[in-house]
Design an enzyme around this catalytic site. Structure first.
Site, PDB file in Angstrom:
ATOM      1  N   ASP A  82     -47.948 -52.686  73.970  1.00  9.82           N
ATOM      2  CA  ASP A  82     -46.935 -53.436  72.782  1.00  9.82           C
ATOM      3  C   ASP A  82     -45.302 -53.004  72.781  1.00  9.82           C
ATOM      4  O   ASP A  82     -45.156 -52.066  73.027  1.00  9.82           O
ATOM      5  CB  ASP A  82     -47.797 -53.091  71.409  1.00  9.82           C
ATOM      6  CG  ASP A  82     -48.985 -53.926  71.802  1.00  9.82           C
ATOM      7  OD1 ASP A  82     -49.632 -54.301  72.541  1.00  9.82           O
ATOM      8  OD2 ASP A  82     -50.226 -53.956  71.066  1.00  9.82           O
ATOM      9  N   ASP A  83     -45.188 -53.810  71.261  1.00 11.09           N
ATOM     10  CA  ASP A  83     -44.192 -53.323  71.141  1.00 11.09           C
ATOM     11  C   ASP A  83     -42.301 -53.561  71.655  1.00 11.09           C
ATOM     12  O   ASP A  83     -41.082 -53.060  71.245  1.00 11.09           O
ATOM     13  CB  ASP A  83     -44.070 -52.086  70.229  1.00 11.09           C
ATOM     14  CG  ASP A  83     -44.880 -52.097  68.903  1.00 11.09           C
ATOM     15  OD1 ASP A  83     -45.504 -53.110  68.837  1.00 11.09           O
ATOM     16  OD2 ASP A  83     -44.884 -51.284  68.871  1.00 11.09           O
ATOM     17  N   HIS A 127     -45.932 -60.275  70.437  1.00  9.90           N
ATOM     18  CA  HIS A 127     -45.901 -60.206  69.489  1.00  9.90           C
ATOM     19  C   HIS A 127     -45.711 -60.217  68.252  1.00  9.90           C
ATOM     20  O   HIS A 127     -45.390 -58.931  67.348  1.00  9.90           O
ATOM     21  CB  HIS A 127     -45.731 -58.737  70.013  1.00  9.90           C
ATOM     22  CG  HIS A 127     -46.839 -57.142  69.781  1.00  9.90           C
ATOM     23  ND1 HIS A 127     -48.132 -57.496  69.174  1.00  9.90           N
ATOM     24  CD2 HIS A 127     -46.152 -55.695  69.156  1.00  9.90           C
ATOM     25  CE1 HIS A 127     -48.646 -56.139  68.545  1.00  9.90           C
ATOM     26  NE2 HIS A 127     -47.955 -55.880  68.473  1.00  9.90           N
ATOM     27  N   HIS A 172     -43.107 -58.218  63.714  1.00 10.61           N
ATOM     28  CA  HIS A 172     -44.061 -56.530  63.440  1.00 10.61           C
ATOM     29  C   HIS A 172     -44.665 -56.967  62.567  1.00 10.61           C
ATOM     30  O   HIS A 172     -44.569 -55.802  61.919  1.00 10.61           O
ATOM     31  CB  HIS A 172     -43.700 -55.997  64.171  1.00 10.61           C
ATOM     32  CG  HIS A 172     -44.633 -54.202  64.997  1.00 10.61           C
ATOM     33  ND1 HIS A 172     -45.390 -53.623  64.160  1.00 10.61           N
ATOM     34  CD2 HIS A 172     -45.186 -54.052  65.349  1.00 10.61           C
ATOM     35  CE1 HIS A 172     -46.497 -53.284  64.490  1.00 10.61           C
ATOM     36  NE2 HIS A 172     -46.382 -53.478  65.551  1.00 10.61           N
ATOM     37  N   HIS A 223     -48.262 -48.136  74.640  1.00  8.49           N
ATOM     38  CA  HIS A 223     -47.069 -48.711  73.643  1.00  8.49           C
ATOM     39  C   HIS A 223     -45.865 -49.330  74.772  1.00  8.49           C
ATOM     40  O   HIS A 223     -45.926 -47.735  75.614  1.00  8.49           O
ATOM     41  CB  HIS A 223     -46.565 -48.226  72.188  1.00  8.49           C
ATOM     42  CG  HIS A 223     -47.459 -48.695  71.537  1.00  8.49           C
ATOM     43  ND1 HIS A 223     -48.861 -48.074  71.330  1.00  8.49           N
ATOM     44  CD2 HIS A 223     -47.749 -49.617  70.914  1.00  8.49           C
ATOM     45  CE1 HIS A 223     -49.509 -48.520  70.465  1.00  8.49           C
ATOM     46  NE2 HIS A 223     -48.898 -49.514  69.641  1.00  8.49           N
TER      47      HIS A 223
END
Length: 275
Positions: free
Chosen positions: A88-89, A139, A143, A233
């Site tokens: 993620d991210d 995603h 965020h 991540h």
């Protein structure tokens, strides 16, 4: 009555052992109560499998029926020896390239849930992810906690990111992962109607805490089972070297136990593209 459901795992639980690992709400390795499901905030399973839940815990539970009603999942089929690495991210210029190097070294494909704002900053990394055969997921753009935004902002976060990723990767991603694992039923309904699929996770490495490679490895090996979706991540900078290094242990050890590493489209037998 509470029931503990645990399919045959690659590595058995050590009952009563507390690990530094957390979960999204998930359908396996969880405690059920009626139509509701809740996972423990840490993987602490009493030896008698019983848990005393407080009445006020119910407010944080997610209806298990969502998994059946919508294109929504936490893990894949438990009758296949498959696991999925997800990151993620990203992207960034420090850790995402290191992760890609490790995956290439081990001949493993993964799924990267990218932020639109980071994809705009590092377009060449997005292209590298796609060119090396990994799957790209959405995603959101910046965020946010989707459970705290209005419907227009929610849709804008998804569509804006989709447009960026489509331009850079060459396709509009089918898969969405909501930040923090937070999403509302009306948001799930809209995403399903638009032919998205929302996938959470069943094993959280908590690598964002900056924990060591050994801790991450123990988290994954001690909690993975057939169908596991493993959360790591690829951003932020300065905290993730342990997660990068852990891949050298996680991948060969799970392979030795019979696990096959797959992307989410492969695990769920669907397209990587929203069509």
């Amino acid at each position: 009555m509470y029931y503990f459901y645990s399919p045959e795992m690659f590595a058995p639980y050590q009952w009563g052992l507390e690990r530094d690992v957390s979960y999204a709400y998930m359908p396996y390795n969880s405690f059920y109560y009626g139509d509701y499901i809740n996972s423990l905030p840490y993987a602490y399973i009493p030896q008698n499998y019983e848990v005393q839940m407080k009445a006020d815990d119910r407010g944080s539970w997610t209806p298990f029926s969502w998994v059946e009603k919508y294109a929504y999942a936490f893990s894949g089929p438990y009758n296949k020896a498959e696991v999925a690495l997800t990151f993620d991210d990203g992207p960034d210029l420090e850790f995402t390239p290191k992760i890609l190097d490790k995956l290439k070294q081990h001949n493993v494909k993964a799924t990267f849930f990218l932020l639109g704002e980071n994809a705009e900053k590092f377009p060449n990394i997005v292209k590298r992810i796609a060119n090396e055969g990994h799957v790209i997921g959405n995603h959101t753009y910046s965020h946010p906690n989707l459970a705290k935004v209005n419907e227009d902002e929610y849709r804008n976060q998804i569509i804006k990111t989709e447009e960026i990723l489509n331009r850079l990767a060459g396709y509009a991603p089918k898969f969405i992962r909501p930040p923090y694992g937070e999403i509302l039923e009306n948001q799930l309904k809209w995403a399903t109607e638009q032919n998205f699929m929302i996938v959470q996770w069943s094993v959280d490495t908590v690598d964002w805490k900056g924990v060591s490679a050994d801790t991450i490895t123990n988290n994954v090996l001690g909690n993975s089972f057939p169908g596991s979706v493993i959360l790591q991540h690829s951003t932020p900078g300065g905290h993730l070297q342990g997660s990068v290094d852990a891949l050298d242990k996680i991948i060969p050890q799970l392979k030795t136990k019979g696990a096959r590493f797959v992307t989410l489209p492969s695990m769920f037998q669907t397209s990587k593209e929203r069509k």
